[in-house]
Design a protein around this motif. Sequence first.
Motif, PDB file in Angstrom:
ATOM      1  N   ALA A  31       0.813  -1.224   0.000  1.00 21.80           N
ATOM      2  CA  ALA A  31       0.000   0.000   0.000  1.00 21.80           C
ATOM      3  C   ALA A  31       0.840   1.265   0.000  1.00 21.80           C
ATOM      4  O   ALA A  31       0.331   2.344   0.308  1.00 21.80           O
ATOM      5  CB  ALA A  31      -0.947   0.004   1.199  1.00 21.80           C
ATOM      6  N   THR A  32       2.106   1.141  -0.351  1.00 23.44           N
ATOM      7  CA  THR A  32       2.927   2.342  -0.444  1.00 23.44           C
ATOM      8  C   THR A  32       2.326   3.301  -1.464  1.00 23.44           C
ATOM      9  O   THR A  32       1.667   2.885  -2.422  1.00 23.44           O
ATOM     10  CB  THR A  32       4.371   1.978  -0.816  1.00 23.44           C
ATOM     11  OG1 THR A  32       5.192   3.145  -0.737  1.00 23.44           O
ATOM     12  CG2 THR A  32       4.454   1.395  -2.207  1.00 23.44           C
ATOM     13  N   GLU A  33       2.528   4.571  -1.260  1.00 25.97           N
ATOM     14  CA  GLU A  33       1.901   5.579  -2.104  1.00 25.97           C
ATOM     15  C   GLU A  33       2.436   5.549  -3.531  1.00 25.97           C
ATOM     16  O   GLU A  33       1.737   5.925  -4.474  1.00 25.97           O
ATOM     17  CB  GLU A  33       2.117   6.967  -1.492  1.00 25.97           C
ATOM     18  CG  GLU A  33       1.199   8.032  -2.015  1.00 25.97           C
ATOM     19  CD  GLU A  33      -0.245   7.856  -1.584  1.00 25.97           C
ATOM     20  OE1 GLU A  33      -1.087   8.599  -2.085  1.00 25.97           O
ATOM     21  OE2 GLU A  33      -0.543   6.968  -0.750  1.00 25.97           O
ATOM     22  N   MET A  34       3.675   5.092  -3.681  1.00 28.41           N
ATOM     23  CA  MET A  34       4.313   5.088  -4.998  1.00 28.41           C
ATOM     24  C   MET A  34       5.420   4.042  -5.016  1.00 28.41           C
ATOM     25  O   MET A  34       5.798   3.503  -3.985  1.00 28.41           O
ATOM     26  CB  MET A  34       4.904   6.471  -5.297  1.00 28.41           C
ATOM     27  CG  MET A  34       5.927   6.908  -4.273  1.00 28.41           C
ATOM     28  SD  MET A  34       6.440   8.649  -4.439  1.00 28.41           S
ATOM     29  CE  MET A  34       4.924   9.499  -3.983  1.00 28.41           C
ATOM     30  N   GLY A  35       5.932   3.733  -6.199  1.00 31.55           N
ATOM     31  CA  GLY A  35       7.073   2.844  -6.302  1.00 31.55           C
ATOM     32  C   GLY A  35       6.715   1.418  -6.673  1.00 31.55           C
ATOM     33  O   GLY A  35       5.549   1.056  -6.862  1.00 31.55           O
ATOM     34  N   ASN A  36       7.750   0.598  -6.779  1.00 27.13           N
ATOM     35  CA  ASN A  36       7.614  -0.770  -7.293  1.00 27.13           C
ATOM     36  C   ASN A  36       6.830  -1.684  -6.372  1.00 27.13           C
ATOM     37  O   ASN A  36       6.275  -2.698  -6.827  1.00 27.13           O
ATOM     38  CB  ASN A  36       8.998  -1.373  -7.543  1.00 27.13           C
ATOM     39  CG  ASN A  36       9.764  -0.630  -8.619  1.00 27.13           C
ATOM     40  OD1 ASN A  36       9.171   0.012  -9.481  1.00 27.13           O
ATOM     41  ND2 ASN A  36      11.091  -0.712  -8.569  1.00 27.13           N
TER      42      ASN A  36
END
Length: 233
Positions: A205-210
């Motif tokens: 659930a990270t806001e952005m990235g892989n």
Amino acid sequence: MGEMIEVETLDHDAHFGAYVARPAGTATAAIVVIQEVFGVNAGIRGKCDRLAADGYLAIAPDLFWRIAPGEQLDPDVKPEFERGLQLFGQFDQEAGIRDIEATIRKARALLGGTGKVGCVGYCLGGRLAFMTACRTDIDASVGYYGVGIDGLLGEKHAIARPVMLHVAGEDGFVDKAAQQRMHAGLDDHPRVTIHDYPGEDHGFATEMGNRRSPQAADLADQRTAAFFKENLA
């Protein structure tokens, strides 16, 4: 866009930075956003900005200020990911909880002394969100893929207000046995709700990235939004 402010420690002997995002209108509640091991980076600031767009005052304290003040890491860059793990090993979690409590007090002051305060944390922050629920007067707590919560179950009797935990089924840092212990220890707790995300890994659930897994992230965030709407009103 938010801004950096200063928060005074509980002992009144130092200050540390925190990113704060304010809603367009008057905030009636606040949410403390608790960082991963990568600092108050663009992803954590993005979480704050989204919460502000939903009407909350959102504040993310720099919990690594004693060991690496202002450090912002990109988990998609291997040396920076490894640096985050190194900082995790150096981090004093007891001091971190005191700093979160100081941030809760700051949030209440920014609300004018009224209104509820919740917290949401990710990874290390997910663990700290659980500890915050056990050790402070926070009004509601959410933890995403918190590490080592199964080792904190001895504190569950102290949970006085609602808690929601999001668990990644294929979490490389929280194995199946740890997940089972969390369920065995918390499924019957009247104030704790656990949501499982089969097939998802740590950081989904990270806001952005892989690491982001959009469908699971959106579902978890919808559940979190409903939880805060109910418990911070």
